[in-house]
Motif scaffolding. Structure first.
Motif, PDB file in Angstrom:
ATOM      1  N   TYR A 113     -11.755  -7.725  13.870  1.00  0.00           N
ATOM      2  CA  TYR A 113     -10.767  -9.373  14.586  1.00  0.00           C
ATOM      3  C   TYR A 113     -11.082  -9.349  15.577  1.00  0.00           C
ATOM      4  CZ  TYR A 113      -6.872  -5.741  13.570  1.00  0.00           C
ATOM      5  OH  TYR A 113      -6.377  -4.315  14.138  1.00  0.00           O
ATOM      6  N   MET A 127      -1.625  -5.954   2.280  1.00  0.00           N
ATOM      7  CA  MET A 127      -2.527  -5.069   2.748  1.00  0.00           C
ATOM      8  C   MET A 127      -2.572  -4.886   4.709  1.00  0.00           C
ATOM      9  SD  MET A 127      -3.165  -3.374   0.570  1.00  0.00           S
ATOM     10  CE  MET A 127      -4.771  -2.226   1.289  1.00  0.00           C
ATOM     11  N   MET A 172      -3.892   0.542   7.805  1.00  0.00           N
ATOM     12  CA  MET A 172      -3.845   2.216   6.566  1.00  0.00           C
ATOM     13  C   MET A 172      -3.777   2.979   8.134  1.00  0.00           C
ATOM     14  SD  MET A 172      -7.304   1.057   4.414  1.00  0.00           S
ATOM     15  CE  MET A 172      -7.029   0.028   3.213  1.00  0.00           C
ATOM     16  N   THR A 202     -12.633   9.718   6.057  1.00  0.00           N
ATOM     17  CA  THR A 202     -11.259   9.051   5.527  1.00  0.00           C
ATOM     18  C   THR A 202     -11.129   9.657   3.887  1.00  0.00           C
ATOM     19  OG1 THR A 202     -12.527   7.283   3.997  1.00  0.00           O
ATOM     20  CG2 THR A 202     -12.078   6.949   6.329  1.00  0.00           C
ATOM     21  N   HIS A 222     -10.472  10.177  -0.176  1.00  0.00           N
ATOM     22  CA  HIS A 222     -11.238   9.697  -1.039  1.00  0.00           C
ATOM     23  C   HIS A 222      -9.768   8.807  -2.115  1.00  0.00           C
ATOM     24  CE1 HIS A 222     -13.523  10.159  -4.997  1.00  0.00           C
ATOM     25  NE2 HIS A 222     -14.009   8.836  -5.008  1.00  0.00           N
ATOM     26  N   GLY A 224      -5.979  -8.409   2.585  1.00  0.00           N
ATOM     27  CA  GLY A 224      -5.593  -7.837   3.952  1.00  0.00           C
ATOM     28  C   GLY A 224      -5.430  -9.661   5.039  1.00  0.00           C
ATOM     29  N   PHE A 225      -4.479  -8.787   5.590  1.00  0.00           N
ATOM     30  CA  PHE A 225      -3.614  -9.599   6.779  1.00  0.00           C
ATOM     31  C   PHE A 225      -3.952  -9.745   8.534  1.00  0.00           C
ATOM     32  CE2 PHE A 225       0.611  -8.910   7.533  1.00  0.00           C
ATOM     33  CZ  PHE A 225       0.571  -7.902   6.673  1.00  0.00           C
ATOM     34  N   VAL A 226      -3.630 -10.003   9.169  1.00  0.00           N
ATOM     35  CA  VAL A 226      -4.184  -9.387  10.730  1.00  0.00           C
ATOM     36  C   VAL A 226      -3.044 -10.576  11.407  1.00  0.00           C
ATOM     37  CG1 VAL A 226      -5.135  -9.399  12.676  1.00  0.00           C
ATOM     38  CG2 VAL A 226      -6.682  -8.336  10.146  1.00  0.00           C
ATOM     39  N   GLU A 250     -15.917  12.223 -11.097  1.00  0.00           N
ATOM     40  CA  GLU A 250     -15.436  12.135  -9.715  1.00  0.00           C
ATOM     41  C   GLU A 250     -15.943  10.736  -9.349  1.00  0.00           C
ATOM     42  OE1 GLU A 250     -12.924  14.282  -6.468  1.00  0.00           O
ATOM     43  OE2 GLU A 250     -13.151  13.305  -8.147  1.00  0.00           O
ATOM     44  N   THR A 251     -14.796  10.165  -8.999  1.00  0.00           N
ATOM     45  CA  THR A 251     -15.247   8.496  -8.787  1.00  0.00           C
ATOM     46  C   THR A 251     -16.291   8.815  -6.726  1.00  0.00           C
ATOM     47  OG1 THR A 251     -12.968   8.234  -7.910  1.00  0.00           O
ATOM     48  CG2 THR A 251     -13.643   7.390  -9.861  1.00  0.00           C
ATOM     49  N   TYR A 252     -16.809   7.778  -6.793  1.00  0.00           N
ATOM     50  CA  TYR A 252     -17.644   7.517  -5.330  1.00  0.00           C
ATOM     51  C   TYR A 252     -16.268   7.420  -4.338  1.00  0.00           C
ATOM     52  CZ  TYR A 252     -20.311   5.898  -1.865  1.00  0.00           C
ATOM     53  OH  TYR A 252     -20.996   5.408  -0.627  1.00  0.00           O
ATOM     54  N   HIS A 253     -16.705   7.791  -3.181  1.00  0.00           N
ATOM     55  CA  HIS A 253     -15.854   7.927  -2.116  1.00  0.00           C
ATOM     56  C   HIS A 253     -15.985   6.444  -0.991  1.00  0.00           C
ATOM     57  CE1 HIS A 253     -13.987   9.980   1.250  1.00  0.00           C
ATOM     58  NE2 HIS A 253     -13.831   9.329   1.754  1.00  0.00           N
ATOM     59  N   ARG A 310     -15.596   4.689   1.713  1.00  0.00           N
ATOM     60  CA  ARG A 310     -14.991   5.259   2.823  1.00  0.00           C
ATOM     61  C   ARG A 310     -14.377   4.041   4.099  1.00  0.00           C
ATOM     62  NH1 ARG A 310     -18.939   7.955   1.036  1.00  0.00           N
ATOM     63  NH2 ARG A 310     -19.038  10.118   1.579  1.00  0.00           N
ATOM     64  N   LEU A 357     -12.222   1.145   3.668  1.00  0.00           N
ATOM     65  CA  LEU A 357     -11.160   0.247   2.504  1.00  0.00           C
ATOM     66  C   LEU A 357     -10.665  -0.628   3.687  1.00  0.00           C
ATOM     67  CD1 LEU A 357      -9.165   2.369  -0.349  1.00  0.00           C
ATOM     68  CD2 LEU A 357     -11.516   0.518  -0.223  1.00  0.00           C
ATOM     69  N   ASN A 358     -10.338  -0.005   4.916  1.00  0.00           N
ATOM     70  CA  ASN A 358      -9.869  -0.889   6.156  1.00  0.00           C
ATOM     71  C   ASN A 358     -10.616  -1.841   6.230  1.00  0.00           C
ATOM     72  OD1 ASN A 358      -7.816  -0.851   8.224  1.00  0.00           O
ATOM     73  ND2 ASN A 358      -9.473  -0.813   9.325  1.00  0.00           N
ATOM     74  N   GLU A 359     -11.692  -1.740   5.538  1.00  0.00           N
ATOM     75  CA  GLU A 359     -11.894  -3.541   6.016  1.00  0.00           C
ATOM     76  C   GLU A 359     -11.349  -4.899   5.038  1.00  0.00           C
ATOM     77  OE1 GLU A 359     -14.185  -4.050   8.257  1.00  0.00           O
ATOM     78  OE2 GLU A 359     -15.430  -2.601   7.929  1.00  0.00           O
ATOM     79  N   ILE A 360     -10.779  -4.073   4.500  1.00  0.00           N
ATOM     80  CA  ILE A 360      -9.427  -4.802   3.368  1.00  0.00           C
ATOM     81  C   ILE A 360      -8.566  -5.738   4.238  1.00  0.00           C
ATOM     82  CG2 ILE A 360      -7.871  -5.589   1.416  1.00  0.00           C
ATOM     83  CD1 ILE A 360      -9.861  -3.037   0.353  1.00  0.00           C
ATOM     84  N   VAL A 361      -8.147  -4.760   5.478  1.00  0.00           N
ATOM     85  CA  VAL A 361      -7.258  -5.249   6.303  1.00  0.00           C
ATOM     86  C   VAL A 361      -7.830  -6.587   7.598  1.00  0.00           C
ATOM     87  CG1 VAL A 361      -5.126  -4.409   7.420  1.00  0.00           C
ATOM     88  CG2 VAL A 361      -5.894  -3.018   5.925  1.00  0.00           C
ATOM     89  N   SER A 362      -8.913  -5.413   7.992  1.00  0.00           N
ATOM     90  CA  SER A 362      -9.689  -6.352   9.504  1.00  0.00           C
ATOM     91  C   SER A 362      -9.896  -7.110   9.087  1.00  0.00           C
ATOM     92  CB  SER A 362      -9.844  -4.736  10.261  1.00  0.00           C
ATOM     93  OG  SER A 362     -11.168  -4.592   9.181  1.00  0.00           O
TER      94      SER A 362
END
Lengths: 337, 337
Positions: free
Chosen positions: A61, A244, A247, A256, A258, A274-276, B255-258, B260, B262-267
């Protein structure tokens, strides 16, 4: 024109930010062209989102900081010279400006006059500024807490968290916060009126949330990510809303955390949004009015953490990322004349 | 009353489901009390969500299967005897019933009469049933694709995915699907009218999405989770909508997949919304009407994968979790009389 010290990006961090990522330099401020404004900086903001801007390419962003160029962020200053009819000498202004003592706002771009009598000027960088607006957007547009619901706020004593929790309390929800020291927990409970709080360094977050949010979580204001997010997913109620916001626990990690239970998003029908804040900048004026009223009426408390001296800005920022501030961290550069 | 074979849960799986998790037994069907209906099973459904029901405690939205008791799911059957005025002998019915050849629906609970002339009966377990309704809910209530947008559907030839993609195509979006064999990709592109598709076993998903979704993804219909979700987060456009339907890639992992990023949800300000079709069961009748019309007019194709014999149901289910079906997998138990 005055010379100014500036803090420039010396190198891009790998993992945690270090003092070596910054350098100080002296520079001349340029002569004013028509429309320009010379600003003396009084306070500047250091915020978690800046960590993303230190990476190559910045973030989705916003364009990032450039090597050898000053970092920039939100500043409260005072107009020293103006060739712009919207700004008069002596006006207090708010703008997106360099990490510096002085700067020239080309065409007055990004500047906005603020009222120094409404609240202490530094509040415009915190509770009355974009951190406060961030809390407002996340809580009122996404979280929408209702009376009797449980709201959880992580990084709860921070610039955003303290406002988010208080807005939820004002809306009638039960508010639980987490923070990284007992002192911060005392602040959110004792000063901000959170119903409960815990020091996440002393607990497993999952255990603490089961203890303090026994009826589950209806609204999660997510500032932290990683293990915090995983624990909230576990304890969340069906149809919970996740605002969100950030993080911060993840920004300095090269690998990051897991999060193992993302499937809860499906099975609990979670709304994860998510929001900005800059998408919502048009709300700043009504937000300031409403929030200044909360403060004036004693419904909202404010904690600030003020570091003095531009030269201390890098360490102020690094420490904030590690959580050594109580409340909104701002750097004090000069006094209002 | 007829005796019936039933398939019961023999043990709970650790990781992948195995044939040893099931057992076959013979049982008598009980005499009918007033209100009861004896149903001869014609087709039964095996679906990914059942994997969650095999775990201790089931899932957040439904009680699970019990050791030593028959598994249950959606069945199309025919009424053999009825002590319920709503159901007559010979009626075709749809209900939540045991994995069995015969069963008694106590009080006729969960049964609904279906029209055998509208479409092949097995369609009521797939495109005209809850899988189709799942696609409809995710795409029309959450994804909301607009003309010119790009929609990505994973597990695209499956019972849900094929309908989801076709609904997006009907809405005017550009639709890209992924599936696990070249034959499945040919089906979604050639039969279902997806604009493009790829075999995720031959590509890095991230590379493929960059190639096939060059303008980014506006709507993600998430069936898979794990590496698929991570790649979509990377390629998603700002403000994209994620209809979180399931994470089939993760259900059998200890064991689930990691994921990496998730911050894209915010940005990227993503709207990530989990949903479970049973919250929307009231939409089934208008959904069937609309979808049968799409099929009748040739706007929507249907792929089924029919396995014959109740005794083959465990393997049909296990294979479906591994992706060896093309289209909605149903188990054919008997013919309509």
């Amino acid at each position: 024109m005055p010379t100014t010290r500036q803090i420039v990006l010396n190198s891009r961090p790998q993992g945690w930010v270090t003092p070596e990522n910054f350098a100080m330099r002296e520079a001349d401020t340029p002569e004013l062209a028509p429309g320009d404004v010379l600003v003396r900086h009084l306070y500047m903001s250091v915020d978690p989102y800046m960590r993303g801007l230190m990476n190559e390419g910045g973030v989705a962003y916003a364009a990032g900081f450039r090597i050898g160029e000053p970092l920039f962020g939100r500043v409260i200053g005072q107009v020293a010279q103006s060739r712009n009819e919207k700004f008069r000498e002596g006006d207090c202004v708010y703008g997106m400006l360099d990490w510096a003592e002085w700067s020239v706002a080309k065409g007055g771009e990004s500047l906005r006059v603020v009222d120094p009598h409404l609240a202490p000027l530094s509040y415009y960088l915190g509770t009355l500024g974009f951190p406060g607006l961030t809390a407002y957007v996340g809580m009122t547009l996404i979280g929408k807490p209702k009376e009797g619901e449980t709201v959880y706020v992580s990084a709860a004593s921070g610039a955003v968290g303290q406002v988010a929790g208080q807005l939820a309390r004002i809306a009638g929800a039960r508010v639980v916060g987490s923070a990284g020291t007992d002192e911060k927990v005392r602040f959110i409970v004792g000063e901000c009126g959170f119903h409960d709080g815990f020091n996440y360094r002393l607990f497993s977050i999952a255990e603490a949330l089961r203890l303090y949010c026994g009826d589950g979580i209806d609204v999660n204001f997510e500032n932290v990510g990683g293990a915090n997010l995983e624990a909230v997913l576990q304890v969340a109620n069906d149809f919970a809303r996740f605002a969100m916001c950030g993080m911060i626990s993840q920004y300095n990690l090269t690998e990051t955390y897991h999060v193992r239970n993302l499937n809860e998003i499906v099975s609990k029908r979670l709304h994860v949004q998510g929001f900005v804040v800059r998408d919502h900048a048009h709300l700043i004026e009504p937000f300031i009015e409403e929030t200044a009223d909360h403060i004036a009426r004693g419904r909202m408390s404010v904690a600030e953490d003020i570091v003095t001296g531009l030269e201390n800005a890098p360490q102020a920022f690094i420490g904030m990322l590690q959580g050594d501030n109580l409340g909104k961290r701002v750097v004090h550069i000069a006094d209002r004349s």
